[in-house]
Design an enzyme around this catalytic site. Structure first.
Site: not given
Length: 221
Positions: A78-80, A211
């Site tokens: 989710f952060e990438g 998320r």
């Protein structure tokens, strides 16, 4: 002492934003939340803020506990590690909720940069190795925060991983109802608390909703 919810804190935060003439950085929101929690009787929030160069000593049943592979996978998913440039460097990007602060780079890093007086902002660029090293450092710090907040509460690795991911994104482990429910052993209610944290800049974001659902699923496993 009163328990100031996120909604009841909003007028205070709005007033400070107006005085500053800008939005808050993620680190500033966390600092203000700790100050409010301390003033309203949360002794944990009154503890000195962690240093960025060392992990604090934690006296709890989870001292030294590390985030596992499942938690790291959620954070990375989710952060990438976004904004890869053609020259191989990775550049910072603005918060999707505010369109400005806090600026983020790599695997969700915000606030301090690589230098002692450097802050992440427009024009900040790092190498992939620098992004990966910062993630490893930050994961240790956030895991330490979660361990301190949980104290001696019964916690599985999956639950711990989910809460580190949650804290990595929100910075709210010390004040969240999620934590209080978990410490009370009310795991079903704690799982449902994840879904409440799906807003940024006052707006529901699909990415945050997804998320929180992934974290809740991991927590329940």
């Amino acid at each position: 002492m009163p328990d100031l919810t996120q909604k009841s804190r909003k007028p205070l935060f709005d007033t400070i934003r107006a005085m500053l003439g800008r939005g808050f950085r993620k680190s500033e929101v966390a600092t203000l939340d700790r100050a409010i929690d301390c003033a309203t009787g949360d002794k944990t929030a009154c503890m000195p803020e962690r240093s960025h160069v060392s992990v604090p000593i934690i006296k709890s049943a989870h001292s030294g506990m590390r985030i596992g592979e499942q938690g790291i996978a959620i954070i990375k998913r989710f952060e990438g590690c976004a904004r890869l440039r053609t020259d191989g460097l990775i550049e910072a990007y603005p918060d999707p909720g505010t369109g400005s602060e806090p600026w983020t780079i790599g695997w969700g890093a915000t606030g301090r940069g690589l230098g002692a007086d450097d802050r992440i902002g427009p024009g900040t660029v790092w190498t992939q190795a620098e992004c990966d090293a910062r993630l490893e450092e930050d994961l240790a710090l956030y895991a330490a925060d979660v361990a301190r907040a949980l104290g001696d509460a019964r916690t599985s690795q999956a639950q711990f991983d989910a809460m580190v991911s949650f804290h990595y994104n929100t910075g709210a482990i010390a004040r969240a109802t999620l934590t209080r429910k978990h410490k009370a052993g009310d795991f079903d209610e704690a799982m449902r608390e994840f879904a409440r944290w799906n807003k940024a800049g006052g707006r529901v974001l699909k990415g945050l909703t997804r998320r929180r659902a992934a974290e809740a699923k991991l927590y329940a496993s």
